[in-house]
Motif scaffolding. Structure first.
Motif, mmCIF file in Angstrom:
data_model
loop_
_atom_site.group_PDB
_atom_site.id
_atom_site.type_symbol
_atom_site.label_atom_id
_atom_site.label_comp_id
_atom_site.label_asym_id
_atom_site.label_seq_id
_atom_site.Cartn_x
_atom_site.Cartn_y
_atom_site.Cartn_z
ATOM 1 N N GLN A 320 42.805 47.965 -77.269
ATOM 2 C CA GLN A 320 43.908 47.648 -76.366
ATOM 3 C C GLN A 320 45.130 47.152 -77.142
ATOM 4 O O GLN A 320 46.276 47.488 -76.801
ATOM 5 C CB GLN A 320 43.470 46.598 -75.334
ATOM 6 N N TRP A 321 44.900 46.359 -78.190
ATOM 7 C CA TRP A 321 46.020 45.870 -79.011
ATOM 8 C C TRP A 321 46.742 47.030 -79.680
ATOM 9 O O TRP A 321 47.980 47.099 -79.664
ATOM 10 C CB TRP A 321 45.508 44.886 -80.064
ATOM 11 N N GLU A 324 48.841 48.987 -77.181
ATOM 12 C CA GLU A 324 50.067 48.294 -76.799
ATOM 13 C C GLU A 324 51.115 48.346 -77.909
ATOM 14 O O GLU A 324 52.319 48.514 -77.645
ATOM 15 C CB GLU A 324 49.764 46.841 -76.420
ATOM 16 N N GLU A 325 50.688 48.203 -79.147
ATOM 17 C CA GLU A 325 51.633 48.283 -80.269
ATOM 18 C C GLU A 325 52.279 49.666 -80.332
ATOM 19 O O GLU A 325 53.483 49.792 -80.564
ATOM 20 C CB GLU A 325 50.904 47.987 -81.589
ATOM 21 N N ARG A 327 52.667 51.813 -77.844
ATOM 22 C CA ARG A 327 53.573 51.987 -76.699
ATOM 23 C C ARG A 327 54.894 51.249 -76.929
ATOM 24 O O ARG A 327 55.965 51.761 -76.595
ATOM 25 C CB ARG A 327 52.907 51.478 -75.417
ATOM 26 N N THR A 328 54.813 50.057 -77.504
ATOM 27 C CA THR A 328 56.025 49.291 -77.794
ATOM 28 C C THR A 328 56.934 50.046 -78.758
ATOM 29 O O THR A 328 58.162 49.950 -78.679
ATOM 30 C CB THR A 328 55.652 47.915 -78.385
ATOM 31 N N GLY A 335 45.102 54.014 -72.983
ATOM 32 C CA GLY A 335 44.193 53.000 -73.495
ATOM 33 C C GLY A 335 42.760 53.479 -73.428
ATOM 34 O O GLY A 335 42.389 54.242 -72.532
ATOM 35 N N ARG A 417 46.291 39.143 -74.680
ATOM 36 C CA ARG A 417 47.524 38.358 -74.604
ATOM 37 C C ARG A 417 47.306 36.913 -75.026
ATOM 38 O O ARG A 417 48.268 36.153 -75.211
ATOM 39 C CB ARG A 417 48.090 38.401 -73.187
ATOM 40 N N LYS A 422 44.651 37.331 -80.588
ATOM 41 C CA LYS A 422 45.585 37.847 -81.600
ATOM 42 C C LYS A 422 45.260 37.295 -82.974
ATOM 43 O O LYS A 422 45.280 38.021 -83.972
ATOM 44 C CB LYS A 422 47.021 37.502 -81.198
#
Length: 446
Positions: A320-321, A324-325, A327-328, A335, A417, A422
């Motif tokens: 998931q991390w 997200e990275e 997509r950013t 996912g 999150r 993290k």
């Protein structure tokens, strides 16, 4: 690539030699996943910093209780039955009943030196047309080619989370309803990480039954479905489904080479034919490995349960991390539901990449490796057209033993999150996190 250049040079040096090869073999290349691993290791040996996101090998150690069984059974030296150790087949059948709700007897289970070998024997034995969702794992099509089988690619789409649409299957089968067909369905998927819901599998099963299409349900990643809610299509189409699995992905034992297939009674003719092929090829799987595998499928084992639980958590957090990275950074990606993979689409940067001479997934893969050290595989290796800018990313370049140990300290309800997660990822998966940041920095320049 270097392998292709060497092949070309060899052909020029021996122009008549390649003509001696069978026509089905002559055009084959070495497995892409194995070649990227060898290439990555060669670059590392030369001092390059390489982020190995190409080969999908489990990062986790084999559970210690299973390793202990291997040590105890190192003395086992006799040939075992062609279809496998009775105790293992019985234990695996019990696991299928407990975990997937399947009614399978030990006589319906076959053991091979990896599920990959069993799949090849199946395609040798069954004279059929092979249906593959596009994209699919790199070795399905080459195996069919070696066996002389016709392959039909059935498109899937990122907008549908790469799920195979039953309507497409029906439209194809309607053209010639009498043709014997075999669908190879892998979920959670390599290369996409996406899976199928129970309703989606039920709808697909109805079409497959209507046209008598057999299914090899490749569930090698079933136990690393992150939510632990993997459903098998065999629950909806038991009479036409072979369930394929093994120890390579969920148990970290890829190098042990052991796969297990479960057949319904209705497909005993295919099981028996494959056993004949096995008797004339690999004879039987290594005895110590089979005895050790019994322990792996004893699901009342607390150590195995904890191992699976924490493996899922680590992969879920990391997958998931990474998504997200990406997509950013403007990269489109779904996912993952399970497994080790993502299938990012760099198409949003097509125009900018084209100006730099990058017009295919092969070009893209090469440039990223050369300029960032991040090793991945082009979408073409999985059946995608070259001009579609998909790459397969395997987020496995980390110390799985340390990750499993540290995961125990993360609260059960934590999400990506949360600071604790993290920090955990930066601590235990530094190669993956650094590689993804390198990749994102590179793509944002376009």
């Amino acid at each position: 690539m270097a392998t292709e250049r060497r092949r070309s040079q060899d052909d020029e040096a021996n122009p008549n030699e390649s003509r001696k090869l069978d026509s089905r073999i002559r055009t084959l290349k070495p497995s892409a996943t194995l070649m990227i691993n060898e290439r990555s290791n060669a670059l590392l040996a030369r001092g390059r910093t390489i982020y190995k996101l190409g080969l999908g090998q489990s990062p986790f150690p084999v559970p210690e209780c299973v390793v202990d069984e291997l040590r105890k059974n190192a003395v086992q030296k006799d040939y075992l039955p062609v279809t496998g150790l009775e105790t293992l087949r019985r234990t695996y059948a019990e696991y299928l009943r407990y975990d997937l709700g399947l009614s399978v007897g030990s006589d319906n289970v076959s053991v091979g030196p990896g599920s990959k070998e069993l799949l090849f024997h199946c395609q040798l034995a069954y004279d059929c047309e092979v249906l593959l969702p596009n994209p699919s794992w790199v070795s399905y099509e080459p195996q069919a080619q070696i066996a002389g089988r016709r392959v039909v690619w059935l498109p899937t789409h990122r907008s549908d989370r790469w799920v195979l649409n039953p309507t497409l299957v029906e439209q194809h089968c309607q053209q010639d309803p009498q043709t014997p067909r075999l669908l190879i369905l892998n979920y959670p998927s390599n290369p996409t990480g996406c899976s199928h819901t129970a309703d989606q599998l039920r709808a697909l099963a109805n079409v497959l039954r209507k046209y008598g299409v057999l299914v090899v349900s490749d569930e090698i990643y079933g136990l690393v479905n992150y939510k632990g809610d993997h459903v098998s299509i065999s629950q909806f189409y038991p009479e036409g489904t072979i369930v394929s699995s093994g120890l390579s992905k969920w148990c970290g034992a890829g190098g042990w080479r052991i796969g297990l297939w479960a057949f319904p009674d209705t497909l005993s003719w295919l099981r028996d034919a494959m056993a004949v092929i096995a008797s004339e090829t690999f004879t039987s799987v290594s005895a110590p490995i089979q005895y050790a595998a019994v322990r792996a499928y004893q699901r009342d084992c607390p150590q195995i349960k904890q191992y699976i639980k924490q493996s899922r958590r680590v992969l879920n957090y990391l997958g998931q991390w990474v998504a997200e990275e990406l997509r950013t950074a403007g990269i489109d990606v779904e996912g993952p539901d399970g497994g080790f993979y993502l299938f990012p689409d760099f198409g949003s940067r097509r125009e900018s990449l084209s100006k730099k001479g990058i017009s295919s997934s092969i070009d893209l893969c090469e440039r990223i490796l050369d300029e960032t050290g991040v090793a991945m595989l082009p979408g073409t290796d999985f059946g995608i057209q070259a001009n579609e800018l998909y790459l397969r990313l395997a987020f496995v370049d980390f110390d799985g033993r340390e990750a499993l140990k540290q995961a125990c300290y993360i609260p059960e309800a934590a999400t990506i999150r949360d600071a604790a997660v993290k920090e955990f990822l930066l601590l235990t998966t530094p190669q993956v996190t650094a590689g993804i940041r390198k990749l994102c920095e590179w793509i944002t320049k376009f």
